[in-house]
Design a protein around this motif. Structure first.
Motif, PDB file in Angstrom:
ATOM      1  N   ARG A  65       0.874  -1.105  -0.044  1.00 48.77           N
ATOM      2  CA  ARG A  65      -0.002   0.040  -0.014  1.00 48.77           C
ATOM      3  C   ARG A  65       0.992   1.397   0.098  1.00 48.77           C
ATOM      4  O   ARG A  65       1.780   1.375   0.726  1.00 48.77           O
ATOM      5  CB  ARG A  65      -0.813   0.092   0.922  1.00 48.77           C
ATOM      6  CG  ARG A  65      -1.932   1.286   1.228  1.00 48.77           C
ATOM      7  CD  ARG A  65      -3.219   0.971   1.856  1.00 48.77           C
ATOM      8  NE  ARG A  65      -3.925   0.163   1.333  1.00 48.77           N
ATOM      9  CZ  ARG A  65      -4.884  -0.427   1.909  1.00 48.77           C
ATOM     10  NH1 ARG A  65      -5.470   0.252   2.972  1.00 48.77           N
ATOM     11  NH2 ARG A  65      -5.786  -1.461   1.425  1.00 48.77           N
ATOM     12  N   ARG A  88     -11.546   7.641 -10.405  1.00 45.25           N
ATOM     13  CA  ARG A  88     -12.751   6.862 -10.351  1.00 45.25           C
ATOM     14  C   ARG A  88     -12.693   5.307 -11.174  1.00 45.25           C
ATOM     15  O   ARG A  88     -12.956   4.180 -10.785  1.00 45.25           O
ATOM     16  CB  ARG A  88     -13.774   7.561 -10.896  1.00 45.25           C
ATOM     17  CG  ARG A  88     -14.305   8.629  -9.975  1.00 45.25           C
ATOM     18  CD  ARG A  88     -15.888   9.145 -10.295  1.00 45.25           C
ATOM     19  NE  ARG A  88     -15.737   9.899 -11.501  1.00 45.25           N
ATOM     20  CZ  ARG A  88     -15.307  11.288 -11.446  1.00 45.25           C
ATOM     21  NH1 ARG A  88     -15.201  11.856 -10.440  1.00 45.25           N
ATOM     22  NH2 ARG A  88     -15.229  11.988 -12.516  1.00 45.25           N
ATOM     23  N   LEU A  94      -7.520   3.128  -4.162  1.00 42.40           N
ATOM     24  CA  LEU A  94      -8.464   2.678  -3.395  1.00 42.40           C
ATOM     25  C   LEU A  94      -9.206   3.998  -2.816  1.00 42.40           C
ATOM     26  O   LEU A  94     -10.429   3.935  -2.651  1.00 42.40           O
ATOM     27  CB  LEU A  94      -7.931   2.008  -2.252  1.00 42.40           C
ATOM     28  CG  LEU A  94      -7.074   0.798  -2.701  1.00 42.40           C
ATOM     29  CD1 LEU A  94      -6.625   0.215  -1.186  1.00 42.40           C
ATOM     30  CD2 LEU A  94      -7.999  -0.282  -3.271  1.00 42.40           C
ATOM     31  N   GLN A  95      -8.410   5.102  -2.636  1.00 41.92           N
ATOM     32  CA  GLN A  95      -9.113   6.452  -2.252  1.00 41.92           C
ATOM     33  C   GLN A  95      -8.481   7.468  -2.938  1.00 41.92           C
ATOM     34  O   GLN A  95      -7.222   7.270  -3.173  1.00 41.92           O
ATOM     35  CB  GLN A  95      -8.786   6.604  -0.715  1.00 41.92           C
ATOM     36  CG  GLN A  95      -9.409   5.615   0.123  1.00 41.92           C
ATOM     37  CD  GLN A  95      -9.012   5.425   1.413  1.00 41.92           C
ATOM     38  OE1 GLN A  95      -8.981   6.792   2.055  1.00 41.92           O
ATOM     39  NE2 GLN A  95      -9.086   4.370   2.085  1.00 41.92           N
ATOM     40  N   GLY A  96      -9.078   8.545  -3.109  1.00 41.52           N
ATOM     41  CA  GLY A  96      -8.451   9.484  -3.845  1.00 41.52           C
ATOM     42  C   GLY A  96      -9.196  11.029  -3.381  1.00 41.52           C
ATOM     43  O   GLY A  96     -10.217  11.115  -3.365  1.00 41.52           O
ATOM     44  N   TYR A  97      -8.250  11.968  -2.944  1.00 48.59           N
ATOM     45  CA  TYR A  97      -8.884  13.022  -2.130  1.00 48.59           C
ATOM     46  C   TYR A  97      -8.256  14.411  -2.978  1.00 48.59           C
ATOM     47  O   TYR A  97      -6.954  14.368  -3.152  1.00 48.59           O
ATOM     48  CB  TYR A  97      -8.369  13.312  -0.835  1.00 48.59           C
ATOM     49  CG  TYR A  97      -8.897  12.087   0.124  1.00 48.59           C
ATOM     50  CD1 TYR A  97     -10.047  12.184   0.640  1.00 48.59           C
ATOM     51  CD2 TYR A  97      -7.937  10.865   0.129  1.00 48.59           C
ATOM     52  CE1 TYR A  97     -10.503  11.039   1.278  1.00 48.59           C
ATOM     53  CE2 TYR A  97      -8.476   9.781   0.942  1.00 48.59           C
ATOM     54  CZ  TYR A  97      -9.431   9.971   1.486  1.00 48.59           C
ATOM     55  OH  TYR A  97     -10.242   8.860   2.143  1.00 48.59           O
ATOM     56  N   TYR A 105      -3.489  16.301  -4.873  1.00 54.70           N
ATOM     57  CA  TYR A 105      -4.310  15.382  -4.481  1.00 54.70           C
ATOM     58  C   TYR A 105      -3.626  14.398  -3.533  1.00 54.70           C
ATOM     59  O   TYR A 105      -2.178  14.274  -3.791  1.00 54.70           O
ATOM     60  CB  TYR A 105      -4.328  14.261  -5.896  1.00 54.70           C
ATOM     61  CG  TYR A 105      -5.600  15.010  -6.596  1.00 54.70           C
ATOM     62  CD1 TYR A 105      -6.880  14.576  -6.569  1.00 54.70           C
ATOM     63  CD2 TYR A 105      -5.429  15.983  -7.674  1.00 54.70           C
ATOM     64  CE1 TYR A 105      -7.932  14.977  -7.419  1.00 54.70           C
ATOM     65  CE2 TYR A 105      -6.335  16.575  -8.558  1.00 54.70           C
ATOM     66  CZ  TYR A 105      -7.557  15.702  -8.449  1.00 54.70           C
ATOM     67  OH  TYR A 105      -8.713  16.427  -9.153  1.00 54.70           O
ATOM     68  N   LEU A 107      -3.709  10.063  -2.743  1.00 51.69           N
ATOM     69  CA  LEU A 107      -4.342   8.921  -3.144  1.00 51.69           C
ATOM     70  C   LEU A 107      -3.701   7.755  -2.249  1.00 51.69           C
ATOM     71  O   LEU A 107      -2.423   7.671  -1.854  1.00 51.69           O
ATOM     72  CB  LEU A 107      -3.605   8.553  -4.769  1.00 51.69           C
ATOM     73  CG  LEU A 107      -3.910   9.737  -5.570  1.00 51.69           C
ATOM     74  CD1 LEU A 107      -3.211   9.466  -7.259  1.00 51.69           C
ATOM     75  CD2 LEU A 107      -5.395  10.162  -5.690  1.00 51.69           C
ATOM     76  N   MET A 108      -4.491   6.788  -1.909  1.00 49.93           N
ATOM     77  CA  MET A 108      -4.173   5.521  -1.590  1.00 49.93           C
ATOM     78  C   MET A 108      -4.186   4.356  -2.654  1.00 49.93           C
ATOM     79  O   MET A 108      -5.162   4.492  -3.303  1.00 49.93           O
ATOM     80  CB  MET A 108      -5.064   5.311  -0.374  1.00 49.93           C
ATOM     81  CG  MET A 108      -5.294   6.161   0.812  1.00 49.93           C
ATOM     82  SD  MET A 108      -3.883   6.527   1.472  1.00 49.93           S
ATOM     83  CE  MET A 108      -3.753   5.001   2.634  1.00 49.93           C
ATOM     84  N   THR A 147     -13.435   3.571   9.483  1.00 52.62           N
ATOM     85  CA  THR A 147     -14.323   3.917   8.578  1.00 52.62           C
ATOM     86  C   THR A 147     -15.621   4.793   9.311  1.00 52.62           C
ATOM     87  O   THR A 147     -16.222   5.260   8.447  1.00 52.62           O
ATOM     88  CB  THR A 147     -14.752   2.776   7.453  1.00 52.62           C
ATOM     89  OG1 THR A 147     -15.640   1.808   8.249  1.00 52.62           O
ATOM     90  CG2 THR A 147     -13.610   2.340   7.000  1.00 52.62           C
TER      91      THR A 147
END
Length: 151
Positions: A65, A88, A94-97, A105, A107-108, A147
């Motif tokens: 990861r 997307r 897995l995650q995007g901010y 940005y 990202l995970m 979560t």
């Protein structure tokens, strides 16, 4: 979005921790009948308040990861929109901010190994002329992952 009351908050606290509990069990904990809990959960799902029900997998021993910070050359709606779509549609992200600060940005990313990541990141980031820089951070271990949103 619907207005939620104290019963809904109590129900949401419970299902955020364990959505496999029965309606009767939840009802007993919050002081409602099983049918009332079922109706409330149905409305919370239909309204989008509960976005999805998932199983969270333990990632240890299943690849690597990374946290990736991405900075753009220039900020534009077109470049952000294109990158948002890439986030997307890329299963390894897995995650995007979209964030404030010196990077654009966070990202995970999860993949099988670091060799894979080297090749993948060249395609995902180096081939994008809008990206000025990306910094990759290997996650050695997770100290906290939650979560549940405090209600």
């Amino acid at each position: 979005m619907i207005e939620i009351d104290d019963f809904d908050r109590q129900i949401l606290r419970i299902v955020q921790r364990d959505n496999q509990r029965t309606h009767a069990d939840i009802g007993e904990l919050v002081g409602l009948s099983a049918s009332a809990v079922r109706r409330r959960l149905k409305l919370l799902r239909k309204s989008g308040f509960i976005e999805k029900d998932v199983a969270l997998l333990r990632s240890e021993g299943i690849g690597v990861r990374l946290i990736v910070m991405v900075a753009f050359n220039k900020e534009s709606i077109a470049s952000y929109d294109a990158f948002d779509e890439q986030i997307r549609t890329t299963p390894e992200i897995l995650q995007g901010y979209h964030i404030s600060g010196s990077t654009d940005y966070c990202l995970m990313v999860h993949g099988p190994n670091l060799e894979w990541y080297e090749d993948w990141s060249k395609q995902a980031f180096m081939s994008n002329p809008d990206i000025r820089r990306y910094d990759s951070h290997v996650v050695w271990s997770c100290k906290k992952f939650d979560t549940a949103i405090p209600l």
